[in-house]
Design a protein around this motif. Sequence first.
Motif, short mmCIF file in Angstrom:
data_model
loop_
_atom_site.label_atom_id
_atom_site.label_comp_id
_atom_site.label_asym_id
_atom_site.label_seq_id
_atom_site.Cartn_x
_atom_site.Cartn_y
_atom_site.Cartn_z
N LYS A 39 0.84 -1.21 0.00
CA LYS A 39 0.00 0.00 0.00
C LYS A 39 0.87 1.26 0.00
O LYS A 39 0.55 2.25 -0.65
N LEU A 40 1.99 1.22 0.74
CA LEU A 40 2.84 2.42 0.88
C LEU A 40 3.89 2.53 -0.22
O LEU A 40 4.48 3.59 -0.42
N GLU A 107 -5.82 -1.19 5.20
CA GLU A 107 -5.05 -0.55 4.10
C GLU A 107 -5.30 0.95 4.06
O GLU A 107 -4.36 1.74 3.89
N TYR A 111 -2.39 3.99 4.86
CA TYR A 111 -2.22 5.10 3.91
C TYR A 111 -2.49 6.43 4.63
O TYR A 111 -1.74 7.40 4.49
N ASN A 115 0.37 9.49 5.57
CA ASN A 115 0.16 10.87 5.13
C ASN A 115 -0.04 11.83 6.30
O ASN A 115 0.45 12.96 6.27
#
Length: 314
Positions: A39-40, A107, A111, A115
């Motif tokens: 995901k990253l 997920e 994320y 951020n």
Amino acid sequence: MGKIAFVFPGQGSQTVGMAQEIANEHADVMAVLHQADKKLGYSLSQLMFEGPQDELTLTFNAQPALLTASYAIFKKLEEAGIAPDYVAGHSLGEYSALVASKSISFEDAVYAVHNRGKFMEEAVPAGEGTMAAVLGMAAGELEKVTNEVTETIAPVQLANLNCPGQIVISGSTEGVKVASEKAKEAGAKRVIPLVVSGPFHSSLMKPAASKLEEMLKEIKISSPTVPVIGNVDAKEVVDANEIEQKLIEQLYSPVRWEESVERMIDLGVDTFIEVGPGKVLSGLIKKINRRATTLPVYDIQSLQDAVKKLQVEG
């Protein structure tokens, strides 16, 4: 037996090697870590297992790393049939709590907090903001000090109300420095400057909060399956729209941890399982209420001990 709360640690609990032992033993845990990597778009798991510590501690790495480790351990507790009546997390840990309550997918949360970490880093240039722990002073007294410094010199405010006699202040470097001196003059036992990359949970985080608000629009937030005790007001949150609003406010509002624990005790909780690296929250909970049972779960042994204890009592 009373009710059970799962509590999730925040930034500062990260250590190289976290969740490694459990991941090596359990393929499904390793799969969770790889999900985060994917995901990253970089190897968070490698950073968690091998460090270096200073890179792991960067806000935008520490936040997803802690969330991932906490979620992996949560999955093992869930598998053992241990379910919470309430969930709560300290600052970043609130996202882990929301994942555990099925309000945000893992997920999406990884994320979001990666951020969130970036936004927090970018909000205030390095060196311009900081935090300090003030020991042995009542919240009301300390708030008088921070209000006075904010009005006359530079912004500083209460950031974490952790337990009786332990409050973290946050704000501009100048504001924190002056408030620390004034707090000592007013009777604080000790003031400990914290090694942090920014003035978290202060008004200086408002630019980060507006970016977070934009980003949260990309994420599906559902109503939680178990009540989440929110940091901002120490009350149960059960509505999806309210969760989004509270996550935005959380960035610049104090973490009301002592009140959150008191609230869960009022709701009948007598056992707190700390899900994730370290034992910081267990220590705070004991200072808030000595009679509460705390079970920190961070490796295979502590997981087995907690499961055994709860299955016997349950």
